[in-house]
Design a protein around this motif. Structure first.
Motif, PDB file in Angstrom:
ATOM      1  N   VAL A 162      -2.358 -20.042 -10.153  1.00 57.04           N
ATOM      2  CA  VAL A 162      -3.606 -20.761  -9.903  1.00 57.04           C
ATOM      3  C   VAL A 162      -3.286 -21.972  -9.034  1.00 57.04           C
ATOM      4  O   VAL A 162      -2.434 -22.795  -9.391  1.00 57.04           O
ATOM      5  N   PHE A 163      -3.951 -22.076  -7.891  1.00 55.29           N
ATOM      6  CA  PHE A 163      -3.852 -23.273  -7.066  1.00 55.29           C
ATOM      7  C   PHE A 163      -4.926 -24.255  -7.542  1.00 55.29           C
ATOM      8  O   PHE A 163      -6.126 -23.951  -7.469  1.00 55.29           O
ATOM      9  N   SER A 164      -4.512 -25.442  -8.000  1.00 62.25           N
ATOM     10  CA  SER A 164      -5.507 -26.410  -8.470  1.00 62.25           C
ATOM     11  C   SER A 164      -6.317 -26.995  -7.314  1.00 62.25           C
ATOM     12  O   SER A 164      -7.431 -27.476  -7.519  1.00 62.25           O
ATOM     13  N   HIS A 165      -5.776 -26.952  -6.102  1.00 64.62           N
ATOM     14  CA  HIS A 165      -6.463 -27.391  -4.895  1.00 64.62           C
ATOM     15  C   HIS A 165      -5.550 -27.067  -3.721  1.00 64.62           C
ATOM     16  O   HIS A 165      -4.480 -26.477  -3.908  1.00 64.62           O
ATOM     17  N   HIS A 166      -5.950 -27.445  -2.518  1.00 65.29           N
ATOM     18  CA  HIS A 166      -5.253 -26.972  -1.327  1.00 65.29           C
ATOM     19  C   HIS A 166      -4.077 -27.837  -0.885  1.00 65.29           C
ATOM     20  O   HIS A 166      -3.386 -27.473   0.069  1.00 65.29           O
ATOM     21  N   HIS A 167      -3.825 -28.964  -1.518  1.00 65.67           N
ATOM     22  CA  HIS A 167      -2.783 -29.868  -1.026  1.00 65.67           C
ATOM     23  C   HIS A 167      -1.412 -29.196  -1.038  1.00 65.67           C
ATOM     24  O   HIS A 167      -1.087 -28.415  -1.939  1.00 65.67           O
ATOM     25  N   VAL A 168      -0.601 -29.562  -0.031  1.00 61.78           N
ATOM     26  CA  VAL A 168       0.616 -28.799   0.245  1.00 61.78           C
ATOM     27  C   VAL A 168       1.703 -28.954  -0.811  1.00 61.78           C
ATOM     28  O   VAL A 168       2.657 -28.177  -0.822  1.00 61.78           O
ATOM     29  N   ASP A 169       1.574 -29.935  -1.681  1.00 56.28           N
ATOM     30  CA  ASP A 169       2.569 -30.068  -2.752  1.00 56.28           C
ATOM     31  C   ASP A 169       2.260 -29.187  -3.958  1.00 56.28           C
ATOM     32  O   ASP A 169       2.951 -29.258  -4.969  1.00 56.28           O
ATOM     33  N   PHE A 185      -7.157 -24.635   4.190  1.00 59.12           N
ATOM     34  CA  PHE A 185      -5.939 -24.190   4.878  1.00 59.12           C
ATOM     35  C   PHE A 185      -6.193 -24.029   6.373  1.00 59.12           C
ATOM     36  O   PHE A 185      -5.347 -24.391   7.199  1.00 59.12           O
ATOM     37  N   ASP A 186      -7.357 -23.492   6.729  1.00 56.97           N
ATOM     38  CA  ASP A 186      -7.698 -23.373   8.152  1.00 56.97           C
ATOM     39  C   ASP A 186      -7.737 -24.749   8.815  1.00 56.97           C
ATOM     40  O   ASP A 186      -7.260 -24.924   9.945  1.00 56.97           O
ATOM     41  N   ARG A 187      -8.310 -25.727   8.114  1.00 53.72           N
ATOM     42  CA  ARG A 187      -8.370 -27.086   8.659  1.00 53.72           C
ATOM     43  C   ARG A 187      -6.970 -27.651   8.844  1.00 53.72           C
ATOM     44  O   ARG A 187      -6.665 -28.291   9.865  1.00 53.72           O
ATOM     45  N   TYR A 188      -6.104 -27.425   7.876  1.00 57.92           N
ATOM     46  CA  TYR A 188      -4.723 -27.888   8.001  1.00 57.92           C
ATOM     47  C   TYR A 188      -4.052 -27.309   9.244  1.00 57.92           C
ATOM     48  O   TYR A 188      -3.292 -28.005   9.938  1.00 57.92           O
ATOM     49  N   GLN A 241       1.766 -22.536   8.092  1.00 55.30           N
ATOM     50  CA  GLN A 241       1.566 -21.230   7.470  1.00 55.30           C
ATOM     51  C   GLN A 241       1.310 -21.421   5.980  1.00 55.30           C
ATOM     52  O   GLN A 241       2.018 -22.187   5.324  1.00 55.30           O
ATOM     53  N   TYR A 242       0.321 -20.707   5.457  1.00 55.67           N
ATOM     54  CA  TYR A 242      -0.094 -20.884   4.076  1.00 55.67           C
ATOM     55  C   TYR A 242      -0.280 -19.535   3.394  1.00 55.67           C
ATOM     56  O   TYR A 242      -0.612 -18.536   4.034  1.00 55.67           O
ATOM     57  N   ARG A 243      -0.096 -19.561   2.089  1.00 55.13           N
ATOM     58  CA  ARG A 243      -0.348 -18.383   1.273  1.00 55.13           C
ATOM     59  C   ARG A 243      -1.799 -18.489   0.776  1.00 55.13           C
ATOM     60  O   ARG A 243      -2.120 -19.273  -0.121  1.00 55.13           O
TER      61      ARG A 243
END
Length: 475
Positions: free
Chosen positions: A134-141, A173-176, A203-205
């Motif tokens: 589960v990703f809690s949000h989009h931040h890269v950490d 992720f697109d914005r990043y 690049q993102y999963r």
């Protein structure tokens, strides 16, 4: 002279990181390079407390978050908090839950956590497949740790792990990807990173399954109830496991003043954030694994932490709106709103990362837009042109620098920063102006409890050491 209790615990934290880490304590992690590792050497004679003991010391105020900063405290070897629950802490936390029919990861770490997280999980559960994350949000950490588990699943013939997230995460992720250069620059400042070592990932999963408001996922005999809230991001997910009384709030709780104001990042939502925390407070959770910092154990402590954090956010929002509703300018709002002192003194709400004044600005932006209420700023002249005019009116650069230096000696560093900035804008090639700018910003940085404010000010000081105003933008 004996070592202070705070110094002892800071040293223990470094040792806890270093003793079980495959690299040296002073050796930087790979990947999202330049992000901070714990300072200081390993003390081999130190007896290392466990995560529960450190968390208890932090709660009781025996050490504070200046020593156990929620971003830099590390547990990269992982520690089992309860039967079938592994807590990992890199830059952010990641928690693995053994469901009896595969593991579920609640957040997955940054790029430089990827190898360490996988190693920690496999040391703990060598043969259990990763069923979901589960990703809690989009931040890269929080979103980079799935890869090794996917490769492992392919090699062993296991089903691939399924990644869940809110429906707005893919757009983030697109914005990043569209703003990789910008995100490189702003994080160089925010974390005071070396420009030659840090680059924002492109690049993102992406998640496999997304949801809008709520989603219930069952793995093994456990329920993972995913709830959406707007808080630090517009795509936040907090997770509740009722059978185990485990709450994973993501970055809605971070052992510090909430990151609701970050001056270089997109909009945050304090009111909705507070409402989500009040919902969480009533669940009766016995274990809370936050997005940053150490876990909290016990229903009463968890409830108090959630409610106090909600109260802080609500107080700031109510004060800002009360002034905005009188037509006040941003300048007046910034200098009249006061964060409740009794809340900032809580061990889990100290402003060691974000700054309450940054939150005030973000609330203004949420409800009022970018215009600060000052008509000369509506269609402004270039700052350098303004600076040259003011410096000329003051009688030249030497007089401005002398006054800035006097203000600094008198302790008025806030005002000194304005004068020395105009001096450098007016004459960017002046070595004297840059030398004083470096001195003043270094001193101002040292006053800050907020690491975010401190790092941005130190970045400016480092830039002046090279005759520039900024290293991230190279100007």
């Amino acid at each position: 002279m004996g070592q202070s209790r705070r110094g002892q615990v800071a040293e223990v934290t470094t040792a806890l990181y270093a003793a079980r880490h495959p690299a040296r304590a002073d050796e930087p992690d790979e990947g999202l390079s330049g992000w901070p590792s714990p300072p200081g050497p390993l003390c081999e004679e130190t007896v290392m407390p466990g995560v529960r003991d450190l968390a208890d010391q932090l709660w009781r105020g025996e050490v504070d978050t200046a020593a156990l900063h929620p971003l830099t405290v590390r547990v990269p070897e992982g520690e089992e908090l309860a039967d079938g629950v592994l807590f990992y802490k890199g830059i952010a936390a990641a928690t693995a839950v053994d469901t009896g029919d595969g593991l579920v990861l609640l957040d997955t770490g940054a790029v430089n956590d990827t190898r360490h997280l996988h190693t920690a999980v496999r040391r703990w559960r060598p043969q259990a497949r990763l069923a979901a994350a589960v990703f809690s949000h989009h931040h890269v950490d929080h979103v980079f740790g799935v890869g090794p588990f996917e490769a492992e699943a392919a090699e062993r013939g296991w089903p691939a792990p399924v990644v869940y997230a809110h429906e707005l995460v893919p757009a983030a992720f697109d914005r990043y990807r569209r703003t990789a250069g910008w995100n490189t620059a702003i994080n160089l400042r925010q974390f005071e990173l070396p420009p030659e070592r840090f680059r924002w990932p492109e690049q993102y999963r992406y998640p496999d399954i997304t949801y809008r408001d709520q989603l219930q996922v069952t793995v093994g005999g456990l329920t993972f109830a995913l709830h959406h809230a707007r808080g630090e991001t517009d795509d936040a997910t907090w997770t509740w496991i009722p059978e185990r009384r485990i709450l994973a709030p993501g970055d809605l709780f971070i052992w510090a003043t909430p990151n609701a104001g970050n001056p270089q990042k997109v909009q945050r939502y304090p009111g909705e954030w507070a409402a989500a925390l009040r919902t969480m407070a009533e669940l009766g959770a016995e274990l809370m694994v936050p997005g940053h910092g150490l876990p909290i154990f016990g229903a009463e402590r968890i409830r108090q932490a959630c409610l106090d954090t909600a109260e802080l956010l609500e107080s700031l929002e109510q004060q800002v709106l009360a002034l905005m509703n009188t037509g006040a300018s941003l300048d007046r709002v910034l200098h009249e709103v006061e964060a409740p002192r009794h809340l900032l003194e809580k061990p889990y709400l100290r402003p060691v990362y974000d700054d309450p004044q940054f939150i005030v600005r973000n609330i203004w932006r949420l409800y009022g837009g970018w215009y600060d209420g000052e008509p000369d700023n509506l269609l402004p002249a270039p700052r350098a042109e303004q600076a040259r005019e003011w410096v000329a009116l003051a009688g030249g650069l030497e007089r401005v620098l002398a006054r800035a230096a006097q203000l600094a000696r008198e302790g008025n560093l806030r005002l000194a920063c304005h004068l020395v900035e105009f001096a450098v804008l007016a004459e960017p090639g002046s070595a004297d102006a840059h030398a004083l700018r470096r001195e003043i910003y270094t001193a101002r940085a040292a006053q800050q409890t907020s690491s975010m404010a401190r790092n941005i000010l130190n970045h400016a000081a480092r830039a002046s050491a090279q005759g520039k105003r900024d290293l991230a933008g190279d100007w």
